[in-house]
Design an enzyme around this catalytic site. Structure first.
Site, mmCIF file in Angstrom:
data_model
loop_
_atom_site.group_PDB
_atom_site.id
_atom_site.type_symbol
_atom_site.label_atom_id
_atom_site.label_comp_id
_atom_site.label_asym_id
_atom_site.label_seq_id
_atom_site.Cartn_x
_atom_site.Cartn_y
_atom_site.Cartn_z
ATOM 1 N N GLY A 25 0.367 -5.202 0.785
ATOM 2 C CA GLY A 25 -0.777 -5.174 -0.129
ATOM 3 C C GLY A 25 -0.429 -5.694 -1.511
ATOM 4 N N GLU A 79 3.804 -5.914 7.195
ATOM 5 C CA GLU A 79 3.015 -4.866 7.866
ATOM 6 C C GLU A 79 3.335 -4.732 9.344
ATOM 7 O OE1 GLU A 79 1.964 -6.933 5.612
ATOM 8 O OE2 GLU A 79 0.509 -5.997 4.273
ATOM 9 N N GLU A 135 -0.738 -9.363 -1.187
ATOM 10 C CA GLU A 135 -2.167 -9.635 -0.994
ATOM 11 C C GLU A 135 -2.919 -9.547 -2.326
ATOM 12 O OE1 GLU A 135 -2.484 -6.690 2.278
ATOM 13 O OE2 GLU A 135 -3.562 -8.302 3.301
ATOM 14 N N ALA A 153 0.861 -1.177 0.000
ATOM 15 C CA ALA A 153 0.000 0.000 0.000
ATOM 16 C C ALA A 153 0.900 1.231 0.000
ATOM 17 C CB ALA A 153 -0.868 -0.018 1.245
HETATM 18 C C1 TC6 Z 1 0.442 -2.543 3.267
HETATM 19 O O1 TC6 Z 1 0.681 -2.861 2.145
HETATM 20 C C2 TC6 Z 1 -0.840 -2.685 3.920
HETATM 21 C C3 TC6 Z 1 -1.912 -3.122 3.232
HETATM 22 C C4 TC6 Z 1 -3.221 -3.156 3.840
HETATM 23 C C5 TC6 Z 1 -4.202 -2.469 2.950
HETATM 24 C C6 TC6 Z 1 -5.548 -2.245 3.547
HETATM 25 N N1 TC6 Z 1 4.584 3.464 0.165
HETATM 26 O O2 TC6 Z 1 13.339 1.700 0.753
HETATM 27 P P1 TC6 Z 1 13.751 2.410 -0.487
HETATM 28 C C7 TC6 Z 1 9.399 4.763 -1.118
HETATM 29 S S1 TC6 Z 1 1.599 -1.850 4.216
HETATM 30 C C8 TC6 Z 1 5.089 4.653 -0.165
HETATM 31 O O3 TC6 Z 1 14.718 3.508 -0.360
HETATM 32 P P2 TC6 Z 1 14.864 -0.075 -1.464
HETATM 33 C C9 TC6 Z 1 10.478 5.106 -0.112
HETATM 34 O O4 TC6 Z 1 10.018 6.028 0.824
HETATM 35 C C10 TC6 Z 1 3.008 -1.658 3.183
HETATM 36 N N2 TC6 Z 1 6.384 4.859 -0.468
HETATM 37 O O5 TC6 Z 1 14.282 1.391 -1.620
HETATM 38 C C11 TC6 Z 1 11.557 5.674 -1.019
HETATM 39 O O6 TC6 Z 1 11.178 6.991 -1.341
HETATM 40 P P3 TC6 Z 1 12.258 8.139 -1.574
HETATM 41 C C12 TC6 Z 1 3.709 -2.927 3.037
HETATM 42 C C13 TC6 Z 1 7.198 3.806 -0.418
HETATM 43 O O7 TC6 Z 1 15.113 -0.579 -2.824
HETATM 44 C C14 TC6 Z 1 11.432 4.842 -2.282
HETATM 45 O O8 TC6 Z 1 10.111 4.294 -2.240
HETATM 46 N N3 TC6 Z 1 4.922 -2.701 2.313
HETATM 47 C C15 TC6 Z 1 6.746 2.528 -0.062
HETATM 48 O O9 TC6 Z 1 15.957 -0.092 -0.454
HETATM 49 C C16 TC6 Z 1 12.441 3.708 -2.366
HETATM 50 O O10 TC6 Z 1 12.411 2.946 -1.172
HETATM 51 C C17 TC6 Z 1 6.034 -2.378 2.938
HETATM 52 O O11 TC6 Z 1 6.093 -2.270 4.129
HETATM 53 C C18 TC6 Z 1 5.388 2.371 0.231
HETATM 54 N N4 TC6 Z 1 4.865 1.171 0.527
HETATM 55 O O12 TC6 Z 1 13.705 -0.961 -0.820
HETATM 56 C C19 TC6 Z 1 7.222 -2.195 2.048
HETATM 57 N N5 TC6 Z 1 7.800 1.661 -0.088
HETATM 58 O O13 TC6 Z 1 13.113 7.652 -2.709
HETATM 59 C C20 TC6 Z 1 7.982 -1.002 2.457
HETATM 60 C C21 TC6 Z 1 8.865 2.388 -0.458
HETATM 61 O O14 TC6 Z 1 11.430 9.357 -1.853
HETATM 62 N N6 TC6 Z 1 9.082 -0.757 1.581
HETATM 63 N N7 TC6 Z 1 8.517 3.680 -0.656
HETATM 64 O O15 TC6 Z 1 13.003 8.231 -0.265
HETATM 65 C C22 TC6 Z 1 10.255 -1.432 1.636
HETATM 66 O O16 TC6 Z 1 10.439 -2.345 2.410
HETATM 67 C C23 TC6 Z 1 11.334 -1.001 0.716
HETATM 68 O O17 TC6 Z 1 11.064 0.322 0.339
HETATM 69 C C24 TC6 Z 1 11.494 -1.849 -0.566
HETATM 70 C C25 TC6 Z 1 12.516 -1.176 -1.507
HETATM 71 C C26 TC6 Z 1 11.994 -3.238 -0.171
HETATM 72 C C27 TC6 Z 1 10.194 -1.967 -1.298
#
Ligand code: TC6
Length: 697
Positions: A102, A125, A105, A63
């Site tokens: 998400g 999450e 999912e 998400a």
């Molecule tokens: C969910 O899905 C819940 C669902 C329920 C629904 C009802 N959203 O980490 P990096 C940005 S909860 C927005 O540097 P990497 C990040 O801020 C979510 N932005 O890269 C950064 O921005 P910047 C579950 C996001 O290659 C840029 O992308 N998902 C999101 O080291 C690059 O990120 C997670 O928890 C996001 N979801 O790692 C995944 N994700 O460039 C969270 C990233 O402006 N993300 N950004 O600073 C990660 O674990 C890591 O970002 C990665 C990529 C493994 C996807």
């Protein structure tokens, strides 16, 4: 049709390509694009099956975390996933990169899934204080069984593709071109007249009736203070016990509870804070960087050795310098033992021990550092020693080499002045044990060049650290604030509290341990020796906090290593046991100081331990020693165990306690004690007057 999801066709296969860089987060336009695309292809008689794939570096990584807490817009994710699941056309999700949260999912809403061998997927999450709220808690257990799903969601770990395949999360791994592989897979399924397999229709395998009670017991310590893990367990229980739709309802309730919690708000804030901290305001992202291919480290003690391991772990060759063969051998032996222990625990492959050791070249000769691109000094903490080292480095290091000091408190500007190239000098303050602790306070001197800062910040990430840039001041950010807690803890002990009471309040707040248990762990003799170096006049000039500490050290109670300190220990068990002998020492100290001991409430302990830290944080911010309040939070969460579900000292002050409450409490303690220590920082006063937060600075 929005650009966020692009429709195309390949023969009789409809393709939906998600196009929302950088990580294809599920923004409203993406959700709408998938739903509309599935519906359109569903009605399109020229399409027999649909492939859902991510454009760019990854399938959907989750998400859009920035959308949480804002008013919902566009279709909700559960509707999107139901639309997929109920589509009359067979859907194959093609997974690469990191399908997370998400994202995974959504993929579970497809009828089949294929992935590349390198794909890493998961439901992380829990790290945001949430649970998978789009059916993940109900669908994953149906594919893998309850036990595996529970572990995956509680750890939030990234599952490698081969493991996902063995657990039935993906149906096939394709080599080479993912889109081609996914299309071929869809065509094969069509040829086999494979059913539209809906995960919701499967039943959950519960491996043991005790699974939930046992899991609760096993996570009790680690999940202390967090809300999400407990709710995750409840959702999986619902997946086992309830029909799918009711399970989904339960998931929604438990998700909403988390979404509105301050714990999750803190953890979501922290996710971005950590990424933001790596950015430096006046050093743009495109600043040219110096190349770092090899490193040098001076000092093979605990610190130097740990730092060398960081280099080797990242595959960067490093030369380790000592002054005697004996010290060098000792340092290398410790490094080897650390690696061997990690290998024994399964943390690395046995053959990698030699590979990493081979990257570390020991030397007694400064000239061996002449080719190093970055040299980090980790020698004894006195200015005299640093002067000798940096003058020598100035002679041997090649032009353009970055010269870093690992000092935890000395003036980096003065250290830089011992060289003819102060622009190349920077502080890299690692935390002990340096091979484990993630935090790296990089200290910017007056003259430090911008390209040096840019290089060191990005190299820090390369060696697995979470870097924060700070300025030159006593104790930098972390230790400077820690001192405030130490001062008040010592005074509260003299006024009436016992170490175990203070430690319990701090522990219950969420820290791994309180200040006295921590001191026992680190060794009480370190501070004692420093205090002994001060003369009586110096002691009288500052408010002396070492009366009890000195008495304890004079009895040889240096902490865990001597079996006693502020507590007793029945080694090897490291559980602190309150000691009546210490209580006696404390009471005698109070008497000597003419203090009548009184009962001190837990609330007072909490306020006096933590509010002065926030006040010091305000001074740090005002002086520009930290760029933003979030940098201070990242330092405290990563380096000192501030519970992440409280966001860090500054976020907690801004959003949980409120700056006015803290400001007024400081005045209350100032007026009661007459101690200028309590004077609110000018920035705190100003923000309170303006009704603003630290995060606005
Ligand atoms: C969910 O899905 C819940 C669902 C329920 C629904 C009802 N959203 O980490 P990096 C940005 S909860 C927005 O540097 P990497 C990040 O801020 C979510 N932005 O890269 C950064 O921005 P910047 C579950 C996001 O290659 C840029 O992308 N998902 C999101 O080291 C690059 O990120 C997670 O928890 C996001 N979801 O790692 C995944 N994700 O460039 C969270 C990233 O402006 N993300 N950004 O600073 C990660 O674990 C890591 O970002 C990665 C990529 C493994 C996807």
């Amino acid at each position: 049709m929005s650009d966020a999801v692009i429709r195309s066709k390949e023969g009789r296969i409809g393709i939906l390509t998600i196009n929302n860089p950088p990580v294809n987060a599920l923004a409203a336009a993406v959700r709408a694009g998938i739903k509309e695309g599935v519906e359109a292809f569903g009605q399109d008689s020229s399409v027999d099956a649909i492939v859902l794939i991510g454009g760019g570096r990854t399938f959907i990584a989750g998400a859009d975390i920035r959308e949480f807490g804002k008013p919902p817009s566009g279709p909700n994710l559960n509707d999107v996933i139901s639309t997929m699941e109920n589509s009359p056309k067979l859907i194959v999700a093609a997974l690469h990169g990191t399908p997370l949260g998400g994202g995974l999912e959504t993929a579970l809403g497809a009828h089949y899934r294929v992935s590349l061998p390198t794909t890493r997927m998961g439901l992380p999450e829990v790290h945001l204080g949430l649970l998978p709220g789009a059916g993940g808690t109900q669908r994953l257990p149906r594919l893998t069984g309850a036990k595996y799903a529970l572990d995956a969601m509680l750890s939030g770990r990234h599952i490698p593709a081969p493991e996902a395949k063995s657990k039935g999360i993906v149906d096939a791994i394709v080599e080479g071109d993912l889109l081609k592989g996914a299309i071929a897979h869809a065509e094969m399924l069509l040829a086999q007249k494979a059913p539209l397999r809906r995960v919701r229709d499967l039943t959950v395998n519960l491996e043991s009736p005790d699974l939930f009670a046992e899991t609760e017991k096993s996570i009790a310590r680690k999940a202390r203070g967090f809300k999400a893990p407990w709710n995750i367990i409840k959702t999986v229980q619902a997946a086992v016990e309830l029909p799918f739709d009711e399970g989904m309802k339960r998931e929604r309730e438990l998700f909403s509870e988390l979404l509105t919690s301050s714990e999750s708000a803190a953890q979501r804030y922290y996710f971005f804070a950590e990424r933001e901290a790596a950015k430096v305001k006046d050093v743009p992202a495109d600043t040219p960087q110096r190349e770092i291919k090899t490193g040098g480290i001076i000092g093979a003690g605990t610190m130097g050795g740990g730092i060398a391991m960081n280099f080797a772990n990242a595959g960067v060759p490093v030369t380790l310098l000592e002054t005697s063969q004996e010290a060098l051998d000792r340092g290398l032996k410790t490094i080897r033992t650390n690696y061997e222990n990690t290998a024994k625990r399964g943390g690395m492959k046995a053959e990698d021990v030699e590979k990493r050791m081979a990257l570390i070249t020991p030397t007694l000769d400064y000239n061996a550092l002449k080719d190093a691109d970055v040299i980090i000094e980790a020698v004894f903490e006195t200015m005299e020693v640093k002067e000798v080292v940096f003058k020598k480095l100035d002679e041997v290091a090649k032009p353009g080499a970055i010269l870093a000091t690992n000092t935890s408190g000395l003036d980096v500007n003065q250290i830089a002045s011992y060289t003819k190239r102060p622009g190349d000098v920077i502080g890299m303050h690692f935390f002990s044990p340096a091979n484990v602790m993630k935090l790296l306070e990089n200290v910017r001197g007056k003259a430090t060049e911008k390209d040096v800062i840019a290089t060191v910040m990005s190299f820090s990430k390369k060696i697995g650290k979470i870097p924060v840039l700070v300025g030159v001041c006593e104790g930098f950010v972390g230790n400077r604030m820690l001192r405030m807690r130490g001062i008040q803890s010592a005074y509260m002990m003299e006024e009436g509290a016992l170490p175990q009471q203070i430690d319990k309040v701090v522990y219950d707040y969420g820290f791994p341990m309180g200040p006295f248990a921590m001191s026992d762990l680190a060794g009480n003799d370190v501070g004692w020796r420093i205090r002994q170096g001060k003369n009586e006049k110096e002691k009288r000039n500052v408010r002396y906090t070492g009366y009890v500490a000195d008495a304890i050290c004079e009895l040889g109670r240096f902490g865990q290593k001597t079996g006693s300190g502020y507590y007793k220990y029945n080694l090897p068990d490291r559980t602190p046991i309150p000691d009546p002998e210490v209580e006696k020492i404390i009471e005698e100290t109070s008497k000597k100081l003419g203090i009548t001991r009184r009962a001190i409430s837990d609330q007072e302990i909490l306020e006096r331990a933590l509010y002065p830290m926030v006040n010091e944080g305000a001074k740090i911010l005002e002086e520009g020693m930290a760029q933003r309040s979030l940098d201070i939070d990242v330092i405290w969460v990563n380096g000192y165990g501030w519970p992440v579900y409280r966001g860090g000292p500054m976020w907690w002050a801004d959003n949980v306690v409120g700056l006015k409450t803290i400001h007024d409490a400081l005045l209350k303690y100032r007026d009661a004690s007459g101690d200028p220590f309590w004077e609110p920082a000018p920035l705190l006063k100003k923000l309170v007057q303006e009704g603003k937060k630290f995060s606005s600075v």
